[in-house]
Design a protein around this motif. Structure first.
Motif, PDB file in Angstrom:
ATOM      1  N   SER A  63      -7.433  34.425  30.136  1.00  0.00           N
ATOM      2  CA  SER A  63      -7.789  33.569  31.263  1.00  0.00           C
ATOM      3  C   SER A  63      -7.451  34.234  32.594  1.00  0.00           C
ATOM      4  CB  SER A  63      -7.061  32.229  31.145  1.00  0.00           C
ATOM      5  OG  SER A  63      -7.293  31.411  32.265  1.00  0.00           O
ATOM      6  N   LEU A  64      -6.269  34.879  32.662  1.00  0.00           N
ATOM      7  CA  LEU A  64      -5.867  35.547  33.897  1.00  0.00           C
ATOM      8  C   LEU A  64      -6.788  36.720  34.220  1.00  0.00           C
ATOM      9  CD1 LEU A  64      -1.973  35.549  33.509  1.00  0.00           C
ATOM     10  CD2 LEU A  64      -3.333  34.210  35.125  1.00  0.00           C
ATOM     11  N   ARG A  65      -7.199  37.454  33.176  1.00  0.00           N
ATOM     12  CA  ARG A  65      -8.126  38.568  33.410  1.00  0.00           C
ATOM     13  C   ARG A  65      -9.460  38.061  33.944  1.00  0.00           C
ATOM     14  NH1 ARG A  65      -5.752  40.866  28.652  1.00  0.00           N
ATOM     15  NH2 ARG A  65      -7.291  39.821  27.370  1.00  0.00           N
ATOM     16  N   MET A  66      -9.928  36.931  33.381  1.00  0.00           N
ATOM     17  CA  MET A  66     -11.196  36.354  33.845  1.00  0.00           C
ATOM     18  C   MET A  66     -11.076  35.903  35.296  1.00  0.00           C
ATOM     19  SD  MET A  66     -12.377  34.184  30.456  1.00  0.00           S
ATOM     20  CE  MET A  66     -13.780  33.478  31.330  1.00  0.00           C
ATOM     21  N   GLN A  67      -9.937  35.253  35.634  1.00  0.00           N
ATOM     22  CA  GLN A  67      -9.741  34.805  37.014  1.00  0.00           C
ATOM     23  C   GLN A  67      -9.640  35.996  37.961  1.00  0.00           C
ATOM     24  OE1 GLN A  67      -6.870  31.695  37.789  1.00  0.00           O
ATOM     25  NE2 GLN A  67      -7.062  30.878  35.724  1.00  0.00           N
ATOM     26  N   LYS A  68      -8.963  37.063  37.485  1.00  0.00           N
ATOM     27  CA  LYS A  68      -8.850  38.270  38.303  1.00  0.00           C
ATOM     28  C   LYS A  68     -10.230  38.871  38.567  1.00  0.00           C
ATOM     29  CE  LYS A  68      -6.696  42.875  38.265  1.00  0.00           C
ATOM     30  NZ  LYS A  68      -7.910  43.679  38.111  1.00  0.00           N
ATOM     31  N   ASN A  69     -11.063  38.916  37.527  1.00  0.00           N
ATOM     32  CA  ASN A  69     -12.422  39.449  37.700  1.00  0.00           C
ATOM     33  C   ASN A  69     -13.236  38.573  38.641  1.00  0.00           C
ATOM     34  OD1 ASN A  69     -11.854  41.532  35.937  1.00  0.00           O
ATOM     35  ND2 ASN A  69     -12.658  40.484  34.142  1.00  0.00           N
ATOM     36  N   ASP A  70     -13.067  37.232  38.494  1.00  0.00           N
ATOM     37  CA  ASP A  70     -13.785  36.316  39.394  1.00  0.00           C
ATOM     38  C   ASP A  70     -13.352  36.529  40.833  1.00  0.00           C
ATOM     39  OD1 ASP A  70     -15.150  35.201  37.296  1.00  0.00           O
ATOM     40  OD2 ASP A  70     -13.832  33.451  37.097  1.00  0.00           O
ATOM     41  N   LEU A  71     -12.035  36.672  41.031  1.00  0.00           N
ATOM     42  CA  LEU A  71     -11.507  36.858  42.384  1.00  0.00           C
ATOM     43  C   LEU A  71     -12.017  38.160  42.984  1.00  0.00           C
ATOM     44  CD1 LEU A  71      -9.700  35.960  44.668  1.00  0.00           C
ATOM     45  CD2 LEU A  71      -7.773  37.036  43.522  1.00  0.00           C
ATOM     46  N   GLU A  72     -12.020  39.222  42.184  1.00  0.00           N
ATOM     47  CA  GLU A  72     -12.512  40.502  42.691  1.00  0.00           C
ATOM     48  C   GLU A  72     -13.983  40.408  43.065  1.00  0.00           C
ATOM     49  OE1 GLU A  72     -11.585  43.153  39.525  1.00  0.00           O
ATOM     50  OE2 GLU A  72      -9.532  43.559  40.236  1.00  0.00           O
ATOM     51  N   ALA A  73     -14.755  39.672  42.263  1.00  0.00           N
ATOM     52  CA  ALA A  73     -16.177  39.510  42.572  1.00  0.00           C
ATOM     53  C   ALA A  73     -16.370  38.717  43.858  1.00  0.00           C
ATOM     54  CB  ALA A  73     -16.892  38.813  41.411  1.00  0.00           C
ATOM     55  N   ILE A  74     -15.550  37.666  44.038  1.00  0.00           N
ATOM     56  CA  ILE A  74     -15.659  36.850  45.249  1.00  0.00           C
ATOM     57  C   ILE A  74     -15.251  37.662  46.470  1.00  0.00           C
ATOM     58  CG2 ILE A  74     -14.736  34.842  46.446  1.00  0.00           C
ATOM     59  CD1 ILE A  74     -16.708  34.141  44.304  1.00  0.00           C
ATOM     60  N   VAL A  75     -14.178  38.422  46.344  1.00  0.00           N
ATOM     61  CA  VAL A  75     -13.735  39.248  47.466  1.00  0.00           C
ATOM     62  C   VAL A  75     -14.824  40.250  47.839  1.00  0.00           C
ATOM     63  CG1 VAL A  75     -12.103  41.043  48.147  1.00  0.00           C
ATOM     64  CG2 VAL A  75     -11.274  38.991  47.002  1.00  0.00           C
ATOM     65  N   ALA A  76     -15.461  40.846  46.820  1.00  0.00           N
ATOM     66  CA  ALA A  76     -16.526  41.812  47.087  1.00  0.00           C
ATOM     67  C   ALA A  76     -17.691  41.139  47.805  1.00  0.00           C
ATOM     68  CB  ALA A  76     -17.010  42.440  45.784  1.00  0.00           C
ATOM     69  N   ARG A  77     -18.037  39.921  47.361  1.00  0.00           N
ATOM     70  CA  ARG A  77     -19.131  39.198  48.024  1.00  0.00           C
ATOM     71  C   ARG A  77     -18.764  38.829  49.459  1.00  0.00           C
ATOM     72  NH1 ARG A  77     -20.550  37.103  42.765  1.00  0.00           N
ATOM     73  NH2 ARG A  77     -18.892  35.561  42.838  1.00  0.00           N
ATOM     74  N   GLU A  78     -17.487  38.458  49.644  1.00  0.00           N
ATOM     75  CA  GLU A  78     -17.054  38.075  50.990  1.00  0.00           C
ATOM     76  C   GLU A  78     -17.059  39.280  51.920  1.00  0.00           C
ATOM     77  OE1 GLU A  78     -16.536  35.240  53.543  1.00  0.00           O
ATOM     78  OE2 GLU A  78     -16.782  34.929  51.393  1.00  0.00           O
ATOM     79  N   GLU A  79     -16.634  40.425  51.383  1.00  0.00           N
ATOM     80  CA  GLU A  79     -16.686  41.641  52.188  1.00  0.00           C
ATOM     81  C   GLU A  79     -18.124  41.987  52.541  1.00  0.00           C
ATOM     82  OE1 GLU A  79     -14.688  44.483  49.781  1.00  0.00           O
ATOM     83  OE2 GLU A  79     -12.672  43.917  50.483  1.00  0.00           O
ATOM     84  N   LEU A  80     -19.035  41.769  51.583  1.00  0.00           N
ATOM     85  CA  LEU A  80     -20.447  42.025  51.846  1.00  0.00           C
ATOM     86  C   LEU A  80     -20.977  41.081  52.914  1.00  0.00           C
ATOM     87  CD1 LEU A  80     -23.116  43.436  51.231  1.00  0.00           C
ATOM     88  CD2 LEU A  80     -23.450  41.830  49.333  1.00  0.00           C
TER      89      LEU A  80
END
Length: 258
Positions: A63-80
């Motif tokens: 679950s933590l790995r999935m949340q970490k991946n989700d967070l990284e994806a959101i951060v990448a989208r926000e940076e974009l």
């Protein structure tokens, strides 16, 4: 004869002693067997508990790995998203150089930039959305009605873009009206950039914003642990602790970037 009787008595005593010892040994054996069975049952229970703990640990890590991946994806989208705003600003700046000081050519560029920024605000978390869009409409009306020069309208639009970019990097606590369970409530909101926003009402109702299709929803949290996590975030922000490690409910906002 007396010696024979004495010998017989001794033999009887020895037999009796052996019988008692045998009975005692059998009883001890039964006790040992019972103790071994109990120990075996306890070992099996411990093995089962350890297996359950391992399964729980694996599930938690997954679950933590999935949340970490989700967070990284959101951060990448926000940076974009932030980069897109910066690109839009550069585009406007280039068009302005081409338009020069001609107010007639500058006016439609300002109005177009305002429209683009409004679409961006509407796609973000609902943080003071109505007020921010109302500010853009005010600038738009002033430019359209020539109440301000195109150059002045440009400066105001430029500031609005700067505010949008700054907001994506800013964490803090603010107050705004939210709609919870069909009712408008004045609440404190803890905003984490434009990725997450949590709320807390005066009645200690807590939760976060979540996008449901095209609409934003204020989702109330009832779990005690999750409420404690949100309360800790508010407490940290109020103490001016804006960075660090926080355990929070999964309130990541997934937004489509075009």
């Amino acid at each position: 004869m007396p010696d024979g009787e004495s010998m017989s008595t001794k033999m009887q005593n020895i037999a009796l002693t052996l019988l008692i010892a045998s009975s005692s040994l059998m009883a001890n054996s039964d006790n040992m067997a019972e103790s071994l069975m109990k120990l075996r049952a306890e070992v099996e229970q411990l093995d089962s508990a350890i297996a359950d703990e391992k399964d729980t640990y694996r599930a938690t890590m997954k679950s933590l790995r999935m949340q970490k991946n989700d967070l990284e994806a959101i951060v990448a989208r926000e940076e974009l998203r932030t980069k897109q705003l910066q690109v839009e600003m550069s585009k406007v700046k280039k068009e302005l150089r081409e338009a020069g000081k001609n107010s007639v050519g500058l006016k439609p560029l300002v109005l177009e930039a305002l429209a683009e920024l409004e679409k961006n605000i509407q796609s973000q978390i609902p943080f003071k959305t109505e007020e921010r869009i109302a500010d853009l409409h005010r600038i738009q009306k002033q430019v359209e009605n020539d109440e301000v020069s195109a150059q002045k309208g440009l400066a105001l639009t430029w500031n609005a873009y700067g505010d949008a970019i700054r907001m994506s990097k800013e964490n803090g606590i603010f107050k705004q009206t939210i709609t919870l369970n069909g009712q408008d409530r004045l609440a404190e909101v803890a905003r984490v950039g434009t990725m997450m926003m949590f709320f807390k009402t005066p009645n200690d109702e807590m939760g976060y914003v979540l996008k449901d299709g095209e609409a934003w929803e204020y989702k109330q949290v009832l779990d005690k642990d999750e409420k404690a996590q949100i309360a800790m975030l508010f407490d940290a922000f109020k103490k001016q602790i804006r960075t660090g490690y926080f355990t929070l409910p999964n309130a990541l906002v997934v937004m489509e970037v075009k």
